[in-house]
Design a protein around this motif. Structure first.
Motif, PDB file in Angstrom:
ATOM      1  N   CYS A 175      -7.897  -2.367   4.511  1.00  0.00           N
ATOM      2  CA  CYS A 175      -7.392  -3.736   4.474  1.00  0.00           C
ATOM      3  C   CYS A 175      -8.193  -4.685   5.364  1.00  0.00           C
ATOM      4  CB  CYS A 175      -5.938  -3.719   4.908  1.00  0.00           C
ATOM      5  SG  CYS A 175      -5.172  -5.320   4.982  1.00  0.00           S
ATOM      6  N   CYS A 196      -2.134  -4.645  13.061  1.00  0.00           N
ATOM      7  CA  CYS A 196      -3.232  -4.045  12.293  1.00  0.00           C
ATOM      8  C   CYS A 196      -3.913  -2.918  13.078  1.00  0.00           C
ATOM      9  CB  CYS A 196      -4.268  -5.094  11.918  1.00  0.00           C
ATOM     10  SG  CYS A 196      -3.544  -6.477  11.019  1.00  0.00           S
ATOM     11  N   CYS A 253      -2.275   0.191  12.263  1.00  0.00           N
ATOM     12  CA  CYS A 253      -1.855   0.337  10.870  1.00  0.00           C
ATOM     13  C   CYS A 253      -2.712   1.393  10.175  1.00  0.00           C
ATOM     14  CB  CYS A 253      -1.994  -1.005  10.150  1.00  0.00           C
ATOM     15  SG  CYS A 253      -1.792  -0.863   8.367  1.00  0.00           S
ATOM     16  N   TYR A 261       0.835  -1.219   0.000  1.00  0.00           N
ATOM     17  CA  TYR A 261       0.000   0.000   0.000  1.00  0.00           C
ATOM     18  C   TYR A 261       0.863   1.259   0.000  1.00  0.00           C
ATOM     19  CZ  TYR A 261      -4.192  -2.708   1.308  1.00  0.00           C
ATOM     20  OH  TYR A 261      -5.231  -3.573   1.330  1.00  0.00           O
TER      21      TYR A 261
HETATM   22  S1  SF4 Z   1      -1.820  -3.702   5.860  1.00  0.00           S
HETATM   23 FE1  SF4 Z   1      -3.525  -4.919   6.557  1.00  0.00          FE
HETATM   24  S2  SF4 Z   1      -2.631  -6.814   7.334  1.00  0.00           S
HETATM   25 FE2  SF4 Z   1      -0.980  -5.308   7.170  1.00  0.00          FE
HETATM   26  S3  SF4 Z   1      -0.862  -4.399   9.188  1.00  0.00           S
HETATM   27 FE3  SF4 Z   1      -2.201  -3.117   7.948  1.00  0.00          FE
HETATM   28  S4  SF4 Z   1      -4.278  -3.844   8.370  1.00  0.00           S
HETATM   29 FE4  SF4 Z   1      -2.835  -5.413   9.058  1.00  0.00          FE
END
Ligand code: SF4
Length: 307
Positions: free
Chosen positions: A302, A293, A296, A30
């Motif tokens: 996500c 997460c 995050c 991302y």
């Molecule tokens: S990108 Fe998705 S899987 Fe990775 S830490 Fe963030 S929320 Fe969790």
């Protein structure tokens, strides 16, 4: 100058890129691929959303950046021979934080992603007034400590034209890959050594960031052509304040090179087309550690079920 639309996403390495990659592959995707191009308000809404989320910082990261920026400003002033009255200077910094906080709270960053964007606001994390107060108290304490550092007095005795604030390059070529590695500050000591400084505002054991300091030793060797034996790496914990000096040697420099090579190789192995730096989302797995997460930036996209 190139127009924005003509920019290409070229692979480059940085310490933060490495930590994101270690933490969660999807987050890495991302941050470095999925959000690419989202600076334009006309971008695909999904890309734009990722780009906006990418800008979020936690309150601790925000405080750290405020301290770094304020120190840079102060050093510019000192270099130009200006006196910096400490308390008024700190008051201005805290005032700036209040403005940023309000702007973030009002969600201005959704239109203007480069303005202050706090994770706590985007995700409605309930933070008590006292906890916000603690953040600004910490910033003020770190800055007060900065101005009182014997190290600052030492720096000020040296020639400012040899200080690095922003005029030393932050990027250099490492075996064909552009790497972003630059210390927060550097200067030549009175006895002819190169001192590279890392300002720290959080906790953590001294020397805990030794990979980072090793990268600075590499920066000195490869970009500035100064061998490790002539370099002092100074980790300054501004909260205490404590200055930890670390020296490096050629063998350990080789270890850093190897660590860098491995990291670059691992990242490239995930790409659909390493030459063109093209990534496919489905190749980047989600972490199994749900604790990551929680904090995050990309959780809303996500793992929205964790809200
Ligand atoms: S990108 Fe998705 S899987 Fe990775 S830490 Fe963030 S929320 Fe969790």
């Amino acid at each position: 100058m190139l127009a924005m639309a003509e920019l290409t996403n070229e692979f480059s390495w940085s310490r933060s890129r490495d930590s994101t990659f270690q933490e969660c592959r999807r987050q890495y995707y991302y941050r470095y691929y999925g959000s690419w191009g989202g600076w334009s308000a006309e971008a695909d809404p999904a890309v734009r959303r990722l780009y906006i989320l990418k800008q979020l910082s936690s309150r601790q990261q925000w405080a750290g950046r405020v301290v770094h920026d304020a120190i840079e400003l102060a050093l510019h002033g000192l270099r130009d021979g200006r006196a910096i009255p400490v308390e008024p200077f700190i008051r201005d910094v805290i005032e700036g934080m209040r403005g940023d906080w309000r702007s973030s709270k009002a969600g201005r960053y959704r239109e203007l992603p480069k303005t202050a964007a706090l994770f706590e606001h985007e995700y409605n994390v309930d933070i008590k007034k006292e906890a916000w107060q603690a953040i600004s108290n910490n910033v003020a304490a770190c800055l007060r400590n900065f101005f009182r550092l014997p190290l600052l007095a030492t720096i000020r005795r040296t020639a400012p034209e040899h200080w690095s604030i922003e005029h030393w390059s932050k990027m250099f070529d490492f075996e064909g890959t552009q790497v972003w590695i630059a210390p927060d500050f550097g200067f030549w000591t009175e006895d002819g050594r190169l001192a590279l400084v890392d300002w720290k505002t959080g906790g953590g054991a001294p020397g805990g960031a030794s990979f980072q300091l090793g990268c600075y030793a590499l920066y000195a060797a490869d970009l500035l052509k100064v061998p490790p034996k002539q370099v002092d790496l100074l980790e300054v914990n501004l909260r205490e304040p404590v200055v930890t000096a670390i020296t490096w040697d050629d063998d350990r420099l080789e270890e850093i090179r190897e660590q860098l090579r491995l990291s670059i190789r691992a990242m490239k192995a995930y790409l659909a087309d390493p030459e063109a730096n093209v990534a496919m989302e489905s190749n980047f797995e989600l972490t199994e550690d749900l604790r990551l997460c929680r904090w995050c930036n990309f959780r809303a996209v996500c793992r929205p079920e964790l809200a």
